[in-house]
Design a protein around this motif. Structure first.
Motif, PDB file in Angstrom:
ATOM      1  N   MET A  91       0.852  -1.205   0.000  1.00  0.00           N
ATOM      2  CA  MET A  91       0.000   0.000   0.000  1.00  0.00           C
ATOM      3  C   MET A  91       0.880   1.245   0.000  1.00  0.00           C
ATOM      4  SD  MET A  91      -2.937   1.063   2.744  1.00  0.00           S
ATOM      5  CE  MET A  91      -3.826   2.599   2.597  1.00  0.00           C
ATOM      6  N   GLN A  92       0.554   2.208  -0.847  1.00  0.00           N
ATOM      7  CA  GLN A  92       1.383   3.405  -0.940  1.00  0.00           C
ATOM      8  C   GLN A  92       1.266   4.257   0.323  1.00  0.00           C
ATOM      9  OE1 GLN A  92       0.158   6.763  -3.427  1.00  0.00           O
ATOM     10  NE2 GLN A  92      -1.694   5.629  -3.984  1.00  0.00           N
ATOM     11  N   PRO A  93       2.370   4.887   0.735  1.00  0.00           N
ATOM     12  CA  PRO A  93       2.332   5.744   1.925  1.00  0.00           C
ATOM     13  C   PRO A  93       1.810   7.140   1.609  1.00  0.00           C
ATOM     14  CG  PRO A  93       4.558   5.627   1.038  1.00  0.00           C
ATOM     15  CD  PRO A  93       3.722   4.705   0.200  1.00  0.00           C
ATOM     16  N   ASN A  94       1.379   7.862   2.629  1.00  0.00           N
ATOM     17  CA  ASN A  94       1.126   9.292   2.518  1.00  0.00           C
ATOM     18  C   ASN A  94       2.417  10.029   2.819  1.00  0.00           C
ATOM     19  OD1 ASN A  94      -1.655   9.279   1.916  1.00  0.00           O
ATOM     20  ND2 ASN A  94      -2.174   9.012   4.077  1.00  0.00           N
ATOM     21  N   ILE A  95       2.562  11.218   2.257  1.00  0.00           N
ATOM     22  CA  ILE A  95       3.729  12.028   2.580  1.00  0.00           C
ATOM     23  C   ILE A  95       3.284  13.440   2.921  1.00  0.00           C
ATOM     24  CG2 ILE A  95       5.214  10.685   1.053  1.00  0.00           C
ATOM     25  CD1 ILE A  95       5.268  13.387  -0.618  1.00  0.00           C
ATOM     26  N   GLU A  96       4.158  14.176   3.627  1.00  0.00           N
ATOM     27  CA  GLU A  96       3.888  15.553   3.997  1.00  0.00           C
ATOM     28  C   GLU A  96       4.936  16.458   3.365  1.00  0.00           C
ATOM     29  OE1 GLU A  96       3.482  15.911   8.227  1.00  0.00           O
ATOM     30  OE2 GLU A  96       1.442  15.088   8.162  1.00  0.00           O
ATOM     31  N   VAL A  97       4.452  17.510   2.677  1.00  0.00           N
ATOM     32  CA  VAL A  97       5.319  18.415   1.925  1.00  0.00           C
ATOM     33  C   VAL A  97       5.180  19.826   2.477  1.00  0.00           C
ATOM     34  CG1 VAL A  97       6.010  19.182  -0.371  1.00  0.00           C
ATOM     35  CG2 VAL A  97       4.777  17.009  -0.111  1.00  0.00           C
ATOM     36  N   GLY A  98       6.275  20.420   2.915  1.00  0.00           N
ATOM     37  CA  GLY A  98       6.266  21.816   3.340  1.00  0.00           C
ATOM     38  C   GLY A  98       6.250  22.715   2.118  1.00  0.00           C
ATOM     39  N   VAL A  99       5.207  23.540   1.991  1.00  0.00           N
ATOM     40  CA  VAL A  99       5.005  24.298   0.753  1.00  0.00           C
ATOM     41  C   VAL A  99       5.283  25.785   0.917  1.00  0.00           C
ATOM     42  CG1 VAL A  99       3.323  24.938  -1.017  1.00  0.00           C
ATOM     43  CG2 VAL A  99       3.276  22.631  -0.041  1.00  0.00           C
ATOM     44  N   LEU A 100       4.782  26.392   1.997  1.00  0.00           N
ATOM     45  CA  LEU A 100       4.845  27.841   2.137  1.00  0.00           C
ATOM     46  C   LEU A 100       5.329  28.190   3.537  1.00  0.00           C
ATOM     47  CD1 LEU A 100       2.113  30.317   0.898  1.00  0.00           C
ATOM     48  CD2 LEU A 100       3.086  30.583   3.182  1.00  0.00           C
ATOM     49  N   PHE A 101       6.223  29.186   3.629  1.00  0.00           N
ATOM     50  CA  PHE A 101       6.843  29.564   4.899  1.00  0.00           C
ATOM     51  C   PHE A 101       6.726  31.083   5.052  1.00  0.00           C
ATOM     52  CE2 PHE A 101       8.952  26.162   2.650  1.00  0.00           C
ATOM     53  CZ  PHE A 101       8.906  25.115   3.550  1.00  0.00           C
ATOM     54  N   ALA A 102       5.882  31.550   5.978  1.00  0.00           N
ATOM     55  CA  ALA A 102       5.639  32.985   6.119  1.00  0.00           C
ATOM     56  C   ALA A 102       4.978  33.261   7.459  1.00  0.00           C
ATOM     57  CB  ALA A 102       4.747  33.490   4.985  1.00  0.00           C
ATOM     58  N   PRO A 103       5.099  34.483   7.982  1.00  0.00           N
ATOM     59  CA  PRO A 103       4.407  34.816   9.246  1.00  0.00           C
ATOM     60  C   PRO A 103       2.894  34.873   9.083  1.00  0.00           C
ATOM     61  CG  PRO A 103       5.532  36.738   8.342  1.00  0.00           C
ATOM     62  CD  PRO A 103       5.975  35.572   7.530  1.00  0.00           C
ATOM     63  N   GLU A 104       2.435  35.084   7.843  1.00  0.00           N
ATOM     64  CA  GLU A 104       1.007  35.063   7.561  1.00  0.00           C
ATOM     65  C   GLU A 104       0.796  34.720   6.096  1.00  0.00           C
ATOM     66  OE1 GLU A 104      -0.868  39.134   7.140  1.00  0.00           O
ATOM     67  OE2 GLU A 104       0.948  39.651   8.284  1.00  0.00           O
ATOM     68  N   PHE A 105      -0.336  34.147   5.780  1.00  0.00           N
ATOM     69  CA  PHE A 105      -0.643  33.846   4.385  1.00  0.00           C
ATOM     70  C   PHE A 105      -2.147  33.672   4.210  1.00  0.00           C
ATOM     71  CE2 PHE A 105       0.241  29.707   6.351  1.00  0.00           C
ATOM     72  CZ  PHE A 105      -0.831  28.934   5.933  1.00  0.00           C
ATOM     73  N   SER A 106      -2.575  33.743   2.951  1.00  0.00           N
ATOM     74  CA  SER A 106      -3.984  33.562   2.602  1.00  0.00           C
ATOM     75  C   SER A 106      -4.159  32.254   1.847  1.00  0.00           C
ATOM     76  CB  SER A 106      -4.475  34.718   1.728  1.00  0.00           C
ATOM     77  OG  SER A 106      -4.363  35.950   2.416  1.00  0.00           O
ATOM     78  N   PHE A 107      -5.341  31.679   1.981  1.00  0.00           N
ATOM     79  CA  PHE A 107      -5.620  30.421   1.287  1.00  0.00           C
ATOM     80  C   PHE A 107      -7.109  30.349   0.981  1.00  0.00           C
ATOM     81  CE2 PHE A 107      -5.898  29.683   5.833  1.00  0.00           C
ATOM     82  CZ  PHE A 107      -7.035  28.896   5.998  1.00  0.00           C
ATOM     83  N   THR A 108      -7.464  29.436   0.091  1.00  0.00           N
ATOM     84  CA  THR A 108      -8.859  29.204  -0.249  1.00  0.00           C
ATOM     85  C   THR A 108      -9.158  27.716  -0.168  1.00  0.00           C
ATOM     86  OG1 THR A 108      -8.849  31.083  -1.780  1.00  0.00           O
ATOM     87  CG2 THR A 108     -10.663  29.513  -1.992  1.00  0.00           C
ATOM     88  N   LEU A 109     -10.207  27.351   0.523  1.00  0.00           N
ATOM     89  CA  LEU A 109     -10.671  25.970   0.569  1.00  0.00           C
ATOM     90  C   LEU A 109     -11.772  25.816  -0.466  1.00  0.00           C
ATOM     91  CD1 LEU A 109     -10.885  25.517   4.466  1.00  0.00           C
ATOM     92  CD2 LEU A 109      -8.986  24.867   2.951  1.00  0.00           C
ATOM     93  N   ASN A 110     -11.461  25.136  -1.556  1.00  0.00           N
ATOM     94  CA  ASN A 110     -12.419  24.929  -2.635  1.00  0.00           C
ATOM     95  C   ASN A 110     -13.112  23.588  -2.432  1.00  0.00           C
ATOM     96  OD1 ASN A 110     -11.750  27.344  -4.158  1.00  0.00           O
ATOM     97  ND2 ASN A 110      -9.807  26.340  -4.617  1.00  0.00           N
ATOM     98  N   GLY A 111     -14.270  23.628  -1.827  1.00  0.00           N
ATOM     99  CA  GLY A 111     -14.959  22.403  -1.455  1.00  0.00           C
ATOM    100  C   GLY A 111     -14.983  22.246   0.049  1.00  0.00           C
ATOM    101  N   ALA A 112     -15.660  21.212   0.529  1.00  0.00           N
ATOM    102  CA  ALA A 112     -15.852  21.015   1.971  1.00  0.00           C
ATOM    103  C   ALA A 112     -14.606  20.430   2.619  1.00  0.00           C
ATOM    104  CB  ALA A 112     -17.044  20.089   2.210  1.00  0.00           C
ATOM    105  N   TYR A 113     -14.145  21.094   3.687  1.00  0.00           N
ATOM    106  CA  TYR A 113     -13.002  20.620   4.478  1.00  0.00           C
ATOM    107  C   TYR A 113     -13.422  20.520   5.939  1.00  0.00           C
ATOM    108  CZ  TYR A 113      -9.322  20.720   0.969  1.00  0.00           C
ATOM    109  OH  TYR A 113      -8.536  20.436  -0.107  1.00  0.00           O
ATOM    110  N   LYS A 114     -12.927  19.481   6.597  1.00  0.00           N
ATOM    111  CA  LYS A 114     -13.241  19.286   8.010  1.00  0.00           C
ATOM    112  C   LYS A 114     -12.059  19.717   8.859  1.00  0.00           C
ATOM    113  CE  LYS A 114     -13.393  15.077   9.635  1.00  0.00           C
ATOM    114  NZ  LYS A 114     -13.859  13.688   9.896  1.00  0.00           N
ATOM    115  N   LEU A 115     -12.321  20.575   9.830  1.00  0.00           N
ATOM    116  CA  LEU A 115     -11.298  20.971  10.793  1.00  0.00           C
ATOM    117  C   LEU A 115     -11.089  19.806  11.748  1.00  0.00           C
ATOM    118  CD1 LEU A 115      -9.453  23.232  11.878  1.00  0.00           C
ATOM    119  CD2 LEU A 115     -11.378  24.002  13.272  1.00  0.00           C
ATOM    120  N   LYS A 116      -9.926  19.220  11.714  1.00  0.00           N
ATOM    121  CA  LYS A 116      -9.693  17.971  12.425  1.00  0.00           C
ATOM    122  C   LYS A 116      -9.963  18.093  13.923  1.00  0.00           C
ATOM    123  CE  LYS A 116      -6.265  14.289  13.019  1.00  0.00           C
ATOM    124  NZ  LYS A 116      -4.888  13.834  12.709  1.00  0.00           N
ATOM    125  N   ALA A 117      -9.580  19.219  14.513  1.00  0.00           N
ATOM    126  CA  ALA A 117      -9.686  19.371  15.969  1.00  0.00           C
ATOM    127  C   ALA A 117     -11.132  19.358  16.460  1.00  0.00           C
ATOM    128  CB  ALA A 117      -8.996  20.657  16.416  1.00  0.00           C
TER     129      ALA A 117
END
Length: 444
Positions: free
Chosen positions: A1-27
């Motif tokens: 079975m293929q593994p999942n991986i984690e990729v560091g993409v963006l590094f900044a004190p603040e940033f903007s993003f858009t969730l296109n579609g339904a996302y669940k806040l894990k906490a």
């Protein structure tokens, strides 16, 4: 079975993003979508979705309710960090968005299945319209490198610290690898492998290359190969330990990038005369090409801004050299009198370079430290010879560097591999050429 991986993409004190579609806040299990902002102030994170604050203990994780249908976008991601093509762009991703705090800034991490990651890498590292055999070869080495890094990371956790600097009297040797990524598997830039999510349009050919090599890696003595690659080796591939830690990988060795030995050159490029002839010459090699159709397979639009990758020239005025040395490696030696090769590798790349000034001297290395020290971004490679222009007294007016290749030169040469693919070599033959003694093996 293929593994999942984690990729560091963006590094900044603040940033903007858009969730296109339904996302669940894990906490909390709350389902959200829309425009988001992340801000770190005084060590406290604030997350806003559509202008409303949400629960924001670290780490913050947004998981797609439907992996295939949902996606997220990160604004102003810096690509080509510290390289001559550095710029910002908005990028889109599949999978989970994880936000963590590191060293006073926020890091946006993307978690997704390894094979989906590879589809993006192959489309980001080169054109998605590359030849089928090149795509398959790169799929195998990108998969191998990533899995080898995950295994290496586990060993480092077990054995402790990893040293990347060796200092002694009059000498500082430093190398750069990916060991500084302790909170995710790999970064998304050239420091690891270019990964730009689904921003770079993929093709059926890329998807076929990933599917046809699914789970396939290079191995040596039953261990997954740390399969490296660079844009252009300059005619001869370099040895691993001359660029990174002093560990020998027999499959990452000196390789003449051709199916014959070029005539008229001594190939012992550790010797200064041979290195000078090779670097200032124009020996035939797979990567010695100006074929725009082939180059377009490997070079994305911003990479094609570089036309002189096989042999190149850079002139630095005296003041430029002093300023760069201070700015890039905090070195002040007065007026610079000379740059003297101390040690070269198998490809002619400088491993150790002595810089002599009116106020002293220092030997620096390895190759990336040398490339950083003498350029606003990075020199194309450390395979260069120096020609001085006389100034007043013993102080040169300028230094001209005549160089070869683009990148560290270890492992697969992307432009050389593109030429091999165009010539009809299979992906297995391409891999056998650059990774001597390695074998193909299906791991999942």
């Amino acid at each position: 079975m293929q593994p999942n991986i984690e990729v560091g993409v963006l590094f900044a004190p603040e940033f903007s993003f858009t969730l296109n579609g339904a996302y669940k806040l894990k906490a909390t299990g709350e389902v959200v979508e829309g425009e988001g902002e992340a801000l770190l102030k005084d060590g406290v994170i604030a997350i806003m979705i559509n202008g409303q604050a949400i629960s924001s203990d670290f780490p913050v994780e947004f998981e797609p309710v439907n992996y295939e249908e949902a996606g997220f976008e990160l604004k102003d991601v810096v690509i080509g960090i510290n390289f001559h093509w550095e710029r910002k762009e908005d990028q889109r991703f599949k999978g989970t968005l994880r936000i963590i705090s590191e060293d006073g800034h926020l890091t946006a991490v993307n978690r997704l299945p390894l094979e989906d990651y590879l589809i993006s890498v192959i489309s980001s590292e080169m054109s998605a319209t590359s030849s089928p055999q090149l795509l398959r070869a790169h799929a195998v080495i990108s998969r191998s490198w990533l899995m080898a890094q995950k295994e290496k990371e586990q060993k480092l956790k077990e054995t402790g610290n990893y040293e990347t600097v060796i200092e002694s009297e009059g000498e500082k040797i430093k190398w750069y690898d990916r060991e500084d990524h302790i909170n995710f598997d790999v970064c998304a830039d050239d420091h690891c492998q270019r990964y730009q999510g689904i921003t770079r349009a993929s093709t059926k050919e890329v998807e076929a290359a990933i599917a046809d090599t699914f789970g396939e890696v290079l191995t040596y003595n039953n261990e997954i190969c740390d399969a490296r690659f660079s844009k252009a080796c300059g005619g001869i591939a370099e040895v691993f330990e001359n660029v990174w830690e002093p560990v020998n990988h027999p499959y990452l060795t000196k390789v003449i990038d051709n199916d014959f030995t070029p005539e008229g050159f001594s190939l012992d490029l550790k010797q200064e005369d041979a290195a000078n002839d090779w670097i200032t010459g124009n020996p035939p090699a797979f990567c010695n090409t100006q074929d725009k159709e082939v180059l377009a397979q490997v070079l994305n639009d911003y990479d094609q801004e570089t036309a002189d990758f096989y042999r190149w020239k850079v002139t630095l005025e005296q003041d430029d050299v002093k300023r760069l040395l201070k700015k890039k490696i905090d070195l002040e030696l007065g007026d610079i009198i000379d740059m003297i090769p101390v040690e070269r590798g198998e490809s002619g790349r400088l491993i150790r370079l002595r810089i002599v000034g009116t106020k002293g001297g220092l030997i620096i290395g390895k190759e990336l430290e040398i490339r950083k020290a003498l350029s606003e971004s990075h020199l194309y490679s450390s395979a260069f010879v120096v020609e001085k222009e006389a100034g007043e007294g013993d102080i040169p007016k300028s230094f001209t560097l005549f160089g070869a290749g683009w990148g560290h030169g270890v492992g697969l040469c992307q432009i050389g591999a593109a030429v091999m693919g165009a010539k009809g070599y299979s992906y297995q033959e391409i891999l056998n050429h650059y990774f001597r003694g390695a074998e193909l093996e299906k791991r999942y």
